[in-house]
Motif scaffolding. Structure first.
Motif, short mmCIF file in Angstrom:
data_model
loop_
_atom_site.label_atom_id
_atom_site.label_comp_id
_atom_site.label_asym_id
_atom_site.label_seq_id
_atom_site.Cartn_x
_atom_site.Cartn_y
_atom_site.Cartn_z
N ASP A 26 0.82 -1.22 0.00
CA ASP A 26 0.00 0.00 0.00
C ASP A 26 0.86 1.27 0.00
O ASP A 26 0.49 2.28 -0.62
N LEU A 27 1.99 1.22 0.70
CA LEU A 27 2.82 2.41 0.87
C LEU A 27 4.00 2.45 -0.10
O LEU A 27 4.77 3.41 -0.09
N GLY A 28 4.16 1.40 -0.91
CA GLY A 28 5.30 1.36 -1.81
C GLY A 28 6.63 1.22 -1.10
O GLY A 28 7.66 1.72 -1.58
N ALA A 29 6.63 0.51 0.03
CA ALA A 29 7.84 0.37 0.85
C ALA A 29 8.68 -0.81 0.39
O ALA A 29 8.19 -1.73 -0.29
N ILE A 30 9.95 -0.77 0.75
CA ILE A 30 10.83 -1.92 0.55
C ILE A 30 10.46 -2.98 1.57
O ILE A 30 10.43 -2.71 2.77
N ASN A 31 10.20 -4.19 1.12
CA ASN A 31 9.70 -5.24 2.01
C ASN A 31 10.86 -6.11 2.50
O ASN A 31 11.25 -7.07 1.85
N LEU A 32 11.39 -5.75 3.68
CA LEU A 32 12.36 -6.61 4.37
C LEU A 32 11.66 -7.34 5.51
O LEU A 32 12.31 -7.80 6.45
N GLY A 33 10.34 -7.44 5.42
CA GLY A 33 9.56 -8.11 6.45
C GLY A 33 9.37 -9.58 6.13
O GLY A 33 10.03 -10.45 6.68
N GLN A 34 8.44 -9.88 5.22
CA GLN A 34 8.15 -11.27 4.90
C GLN A 34 9.34 -11.94 4.23
O GLN A 34 10.03 -11.34 3.41
N GLY A 35 9.57 -13.20 4.57
CA GLY A 35 10.76 -13.91 4.12
C GLY A 35 10.60 -14.56 2.76
O GLY A 35 10.32 -15.76 2.68
N PHE A 36 10.77 -13.79 1.72
CA PHE A 36 10.81 -14.38 0.38
C PHE A 36 11.88 -13.64 -0.43
O PHE A 36 12.05 -12.44 -0.29
N PRO A 37 12.63 -14.36 -1.27
CA PRO A 37 13.69 -13.71 -2.05
C PRO A 37 13.12 -12.94 -3.24
O PRO A 37 12.06 -13.29 -3.78
N ASP A 38 13.83 -11.89 -3.65
CA ASP A 38 13.51 -11.24 -4.91
C ASP A 38 14.68 -11.41 -5.89
O ASP A 38 14.76 -10.72 -6.90
N MET A 39 15.56 -12.37 -5.57
CA MET A 39 16.70 -12.68 -6.44
C MET A 39 16.23 -13.54 -7.62
O MET A 39 15.10 -14.04 -7.63
N ALA A 40 17.12 -13.72 -8.59
CA ALA A 40 16.81 -14.62 -9.70
C ALA A 40 16.60 -16.03 -9.17
O ALA A 40 17.36 -16.51 -8.31
N GLU A 41 15.56 -16.70 -9.66
CA GLU A 41 15.28 -18.06 -9.20
C GLU A 41 16.25 -19.04 -9.84
O GLU A 41 16.69 -18.85 -10.97
N PRO A 42 16.62 -20.11 -9.12
CA PRO A 42 17.62 -21.04 -9.64
C PRO A 42 17.20 -21.66 -10.96
O PRO A 42 16.17 -22.36 -11.03
N PRO A 43 17.93 -21.43 -12.04
CA PRO A 43 17.52 -21.98 -13.35
C PRO A 43 17.38 -23.49 -13.35
O PRO A 43 16.50 -24.03 -14.03
N ALA A 44 18.23 -24.18 -12.58
CA ALA A 44 18.17 -25.64 -12.57
C ALA A 44 16.81 -26.14 -12.10
O ALA A 44 16.29 -27.15 -12.61
#
Length: 388
Positions: A26-44
């Motif tokens: 809602d606020l457009g904040a950086i989410n360091l709360g919930q534990g999920f990555p925003d990195m590239a997912e493992p191609p394998a």
């Protein structure tokens, strides 16, 4: 406006993770709360899932999981933790939370008491209550988050039937030592208790500390249900492939409840996880190193900004000691200020308590891209400079 502290003190209808992620959106904040990555997912893993969709069945698998996956889980633990297991020890579930639900529904009877260790993952308490049990609470002792075996022993009463453990711990990232588990084993033997041990972060131990499962201890091997998660091992949280591992009689009891919860888990994803578990050790090491680098980036940035960061071994989280950082020890209020004033979402550690919460700690997730972390550090540095 209802404050975060008021939401946390009211009836538990929505988890803290949903609350903070909703505010972040809602606020457009950086989410360091919930534990999920925003990195590239493992191609394998993505490629394995694509192959599975085309090359394997998309119909119901066996209720307890594909035999190939159950064998792959046993083989993975033989390599990684020197555990002697077979497919008969494994029940595949739709995520680790379902494994927890099936285990506690199998083990808890109305009127049973179950010891829970705070800070605790938010599913433990409602699952015990839904099964008809009552929780007795023991708290880890900050700032090192050690397990007080004397208080654990005092909490055991005539109706106590089991203990729920979590190592590596969410939110603290600390791990139970072999000595602590041996102490738990002595108590479990003396009082004939079962153990459910949530070990979903076992693949994300980033400092080289050996992970010790209760299944590795003779006193606990026959009375423990170990909970694991492909989503955490491979950073694919949306796959929701988990498992329970236990001695065959316990595994059968868990399976009996699992069949009436989700019954089974997506067949192609089971095939993909089967393939992923066979990836060589260097792949797993490189995968962990990506997260270790992210942890170091956030930790060093926070320290430069004047925050006190507590040491931890595993998970995707670091914990800030607020008092040691020169900030008020009011984590819920501070978390709300951070998200509204500088646009960074965190999780107050007090949300992981059912009673007598510690309020002096904030949890931040580091499983993010470098640019995301750098911007969050800059914002957090500005907040501390203005408020400490």
């Amino acid at each position: 406006m209802i404050t975060l502290a008021e939401r946390l003190s009211g009836p538990a209808s929505t988890t803290i993770f949903e609350i903070m992620s909703g505010l972040a959106r809602d606020l457009g904040a950086i989410n360091l709360g919930q534990g999920f990555p925003d990195m590239a997912e493992p191609p394998a893993l993505v490629e394995a899932a694509q192959r599975a969709l085309a090359a394997h069945s998309n119909q119901y698998p066996p209720m307890r999981g594909l035999p190939e996956l159950r064998s792959a889980i046993a083989a993975y633990y033989a390599r990684e933790q020197d555990l002697t297991l077979s497919a008969d020890n494994v029940v595949v579930t739709s995520g680790a939370t379902e494994a927890l639900a099936a285990s506690l529904l199998a083990l808890v009877r109305p009127g049973d008491e179950v010891i829970l260790v705070q800070p605790l993952y938010d599913a433990y308490l409602p699952l015990v209550q839904w099964a008809g049990g009552t929780a007795r609470l023991v708290s880890l002792e900050p700032p090192h988050w050690t397990l007080p075996l004397d208080k654990l022993a005092e909490a055991i009463g005539p109706n106590t039937r089991g203990i729920v453990l979590n190592t590596p711990n969410n939110p603290t990232g600390t791990m139970l030592t072999r000595a602590e588990l041996e102490g738990v084993g002595d108590l479990a033997e003396a009082h004939d208790l079962w153990i459910v041990c949530d070990e979903v972060w076992e693949g994300m131990v980033l400092d080289g500390t050996p992970h010790v499962s209760p299944l590795a201890l003779p006193t606990l091997a026959e009375r423990t249900v170990k909970i694991g998660s492909a989503g955490k091992i491979f950073s694919m949280t949306g796959w929701k492939v988990g498992w329970a591992v236990a001695a065959p009689p316990l595994a059968a009891a868990v399976a009996a409840k699992h069949q009436f919860l989700t019954f089974t888990t997506a067949t192609p994803l089971q095939w993909a996880v089967t393939e992923a578990l066979a990836l060589p050790q260097p792949w797993h090491q490189a995968h962990r190193e990506t997260y270790a680098a992210a942890k170091a980036r956030l930790t060093e940035g926070l320290i430069r900004a004047g925050y006190a960061v507590l040491p931890c071994s595993g998970t995707w989280f670091v914990t800030i000691d607020l008092a040691a950082s020169g900030l008020p020890a009011d984590d819920a209020r501070l978390a709300e200020r951070l998200i509204r004033e500088v646009g960074v979402a965190s999780i107050p550690v007090s949300a992981f308590y059912a009673e007598s919460p510690e309020t002096g700690y904030l949890r931040l997730c580091f499983a993010k891209r470098d640019a995301t972390l750098d911007e969050a550090i800059q914002r957090l540095a500005r907040f501390r400079a203005d408020n400490a």
